[in-house]
Write a protein that holds these residues in place. Structure first.
Motif, PDB file in Angstrom:
ATOM      1  N   PHE A 255       0.875  -1.402  -0.081  1.00  0.00           N
ATOM      2  CA  PHE A 255      -0.030   0.063   0.015  1.00  0.00           C
ATOM      3  C   PHE A 255       0.847   1.108  -0.075  1.00  0.00           C
ATOM      4  O   PHE A 255       0.710   2.076  -0.859  1.00  0.00           O
ATOM      5  CB  PHE A 255      -0.746  -0.020   1.379  1.00  0.00           C
ATOM      6  N   TYR A 256       1.843   1.352   0.862  1.00  0.00           N
ATOM      7  CA  TYR A 256       2.708   2.669   1.159  1.00  0.00           C
ATOM      8  C   TYR A 256       3.768   2.575  -0.081  1.00  0.00           C
ATOM      9  O   TYR A 256       4.117   3.653  -0.590  1.00  0.00           O
ATOM     10  CB  TYR A 256       3.445   2.703   2.354  1.00  0.00           C
ATOM     11  N   LEU A 257       4.205   1.401  -0.628  1.00  0.00           N
ATOM     12  CA  LEU A 257       5.136   1.514  -1.667  1.00  0.00           C
ATOM     13  C   LEU A 257       4.370   2.153  -2.783  1.00  0.00           C
ATOM     14  O   LEU A 257       4.810   3.028  -3.653  1.00  0.00           O
ATOM     15  CB  LEU A 257       5.620   0.136  -2.065  1.00  0.00           C
ATOM     16  N   LYS A 324       2.339  -3.917 -11.640  1.00  0.00           N
ATOM     17  CA  LYS A 324       3.613  -3.057 -11.301  1.00  0.00           C
ATOM     18  C   LYS A 324       4.352  -2.652 -12.482  1.00  0.00           C
ATOM     19  O   LYS A 324       4.920  -1.633 -12.634  1.00  0.00           O
ATOM     20  CB  LYS A 324       4.326  -3.489  -9.992  1.00  0.00           C
ATOM     21  N   TRP A 325       4.736  -3.545 -13.344  1.00  0.00           N
ATOM     22  CA  TRP A 325       5.516  -3.453 -14.399  1.00  0.00           C
ATOM     23  C   TRP A 325       5.055  -2.516 -15.554  1.00  0.00           C
ATOM     24  O   TRP A 325       5.625  -1.651 -15.832  1.00  0.00           O
ATOM     25  CB  TRP A 325       5.847  -5.005 -15.111  1.00  0.00           C
ATOM     26  N   PRO A 326       3.823  -2.610 -15.831  1.00  0.00           N
ATOM     27  CA  PRO A 326       3.289  -1.471 -16.874  1.00  0.00           C
ATOM     28  C   PRO A 326       3.208  -0.142 -16.098  1.00  0.00           C
ATOM     29  O   PRO A 326       3.688   0.885 -16.902  1.00  0.00           O
ATOM     30  CB  PRO A 326       1.621  -1.992 -17.016  1.00  0.00           C
ATOM     31  N   VAL A 327       3.154  -0.001 -14.637  1.00  0.00           N
ATOM     32  CA  VAL A 327       3.026   1.265 -14.204  1.00  0.00           C
ATOM     33  C   VAL A 327       4.607   1.769 -14.170  1.00  0.00           C
ATOM     34  O   VAL A 327       4.786   2.861 -14.423  1.00  0.00           O
ATOM     35  CB  VAL A 327       2.504   1.233 -12.636  1.00  0.00           C
ATOM     36  N   VAL A 433       7.709   1.197  -7.045  1.00  0.00           N
ATOM     37  CA  VAL A 433       6.420   0.402  -7.841  1.00  0.00           C
ATOM     38  C   VAL A 433       6.995  -0.851  -7.871  1.00  0.00           C
ATOM     39  O   VAL A 433       6.187  -2.051  -7.659  1.00  0.00           O
ATOM     40  CB  VAL A 433       5.760   1.139  -8.863  1.00  0.00           C
ATOM     41  N   LEU A 434       7.942  -1.089  -8.270  1.00  0.00           N
ATOM     42  CA  LEU A 434       8.722  -2.478  -8.689  1.00  0.00           C
ATOM     43  C   LEU A 434       8.784  -3.072  -7.439  1.00  0.00           C
ATOM     44  O   LEU A 434       8.910  -4.443  -7.567  1.00  0.00           O
ATOM     45  CB  LEU A 434       9.894  -2.541  -9.505  1.00  0.00           C
TER      46      LEU A 434
END
Length: 440
Positions: A255-257, A324-327, A433-434
């Motif tokens: 959540f915080y990441l 996460k990878w697309p973001v 994000v990753l």
């Protein structure tokens, strides 16, 4: 993970679910996607058209022309609005999560929020003198409160009623409406500024108020939300207050990441947007008129690319089974585009930035919303926690200009040297994000 809330009443064993599983929803709920997309278009378009164009034009008319006085007043509105929105979106989200009604948890808020926001917009349009400016500030803060009655519940609907395997697709539909509203609202707003008639600006407020009035009811009619009366009645104690009104503290790593990763990405885009005019004029030597043409063309390129990629990125992320990878890839594109003007020092490169930023923003808007839903610690608190995740947007809007001003002083009162630092900030956001751990 599906969380069930069990009534603690001795005479009732009814269970109520706050979300839905893949097995319970084999087909994608396209109507929910259309409802959220149209709802987002009808609130964001009017808001952006008013905020970006009508407010500056009205204040310039009231204060006798554009200048420092207007800029200072707009900065005050921006600061107070961001602070008010940050606080109220969490509170309204929590109250929406707790709402028991025959029309569901979200529908009452969508309807009431649309009505109240439209009334406030009409009030803003009726202010035409300096004596009304204090009321303008009060109404603006009320607008930031009431509009969150639409925003927070509308986002939470996807968490409530869309299974994880469909969230990329539905988030893409939502993002398409969001992007069209973001870029299209100012285009519509510009039609009310083509003459020097202040009365036409007021008409713009009234037209946007009517569109805002449609947002919640249209979304609610399409959603056909079921009753939430089977949701357990809850007596408020300290534990439940902590659960529903305070930042989450359990199962919150992802959540915080996501929150801080996305905030860094938004700081990069907000700071670049703040200084794009000065980059073209001060650092690249263009006149304001020529710079305006570049900015207009860059905005058009960004809008087209963002709309295109927002429609396809969510379904692709569903197929890839990752968010996460697309973001992170979107952040990389934004970082690359941000660095290019520093490396090449030519106005045409700003148009190339528009391509990179448009593709990156389209991917980001669509897949990021699906990522938000999958890092929620508890689906029962989805509206409140999504409101907290919205700090990535409001925080970026507040911190972007502040960080930009600090960097401007550090690098020697030039704008281009800021860009490599913004590039690094975006890449750090991508790295955060990753670091999110996705379920396999």
């Amino acid at each position: 993970m599906v969380n069930n809330l069990q009534s603690n009443q001795n005479d009732s064993q009814i269970s109520w679910k706050a979300d839905i599983s893949d097995s319970e929803q084999p087909k994608a709920p396209i109507m929910i996607g259309l409802a959220t997309g149209i709802g987002a278009l009808l609130w964001l378009g009017p808001f952006n058209g008013m905020n970006n164009l009508l407010n500056p034009a009205k204040l310039a008319n009231i204060m006798g022309g554009a200048g420092g006085q207007v800029n200072n007043f707009l900065a005050l509105l921006g600061t107070l609005g961001a602070v008010t929105s940050t606080i109220t979106t969490i509170i309204i989200g929590a109250l929406s999560d707790l709402t028991r009604s025959r029309w569901g948890r979200r529908t009452p808020w969508l309807i009431v929020g649309s009505i109240l926001t439209a009334i406030v917009m009409v009030g803003l349009g009726l202010i035409n003198s300096k004596s009304g400016l204090p009321f303008f500030i009060v109404l603006w803060c009320l607008l930031q409160t009431f509009i969150n009655m639409i925003v927070a519940p509308l986002l939470a609907v996807i968490a409530d009623r869309v299974a994880p395997m469909h969230r990329g697709l539905i988030s893409s539909i939502y993002a398409t409406g969001f992007v069209i509203g973001q870029y299209g609202g100012p285009v519509v707003g510009g039609t009310f500024l083509k003459t020097n008639n202040p009365g036409l600006v007021n008409v713009g407020y009234f037209v946007f108020a009517f569109l805002m009035l449609l947002s919640g009811p249209i979304a609610a009619l399409m959603l056909k939300e079921k009753s939430s009366l089977k949701m357990p009645r809850m007596k408020m104690n300290w534990k439940r207050f902590m659960q529903y009104f305070i930042f989450p503290v359990h199962n919150t790593r992802n959540f915080y990441l996501a929150l801080f990763g996305k905030m860094l990405i938004n700081i990069t885009t907000t700071t670049f947007a703040t200084y794009q005019l000065f980059i073209l004029t001060t650092d690249m030597g263009l006149r304001s008129s020529s710079a305006g043409k570049y900015i207009s063309l860059m905005g058009t390129i960004t809008m087209i690319a963002a709309i295109l990629f927002s429609t396809i990125s969510g379904p692709i992320s569903d197929k890839m089974k990752t968010r996460k990878w697309p973001v992170a890839f979107a952040a990389f594109l934004i970082a690359t585009g941000t660095l290019l003007p520093y490396l090449l020092h030519h106005p045409v490169v700003m148009l190339v930035y528009g391509v990179f930023a448009g593709i990156g923003s389209g991917i980001f808007f669509s897949v990021d919303q699906a990522l938000n839903l999958e890092v929620l610690p508890n689906p029962a608190n989805s509206a409140k926690d999504l409101g907290i995740l919205n700090l990535a947007n409001t925080g970026g809007q507040i911190l972007g200009p502040v960080i930009g001003a600090i960097l401007y002083g550090i690098v020697g009162h030039n704008y281009l040297p800021i860009l490599p630092i913004l590039t690094v900030i975006a890449l750090v956001g991508a790295a955060l994000v990753l670091s999110i751990k996705e379920a396999k």
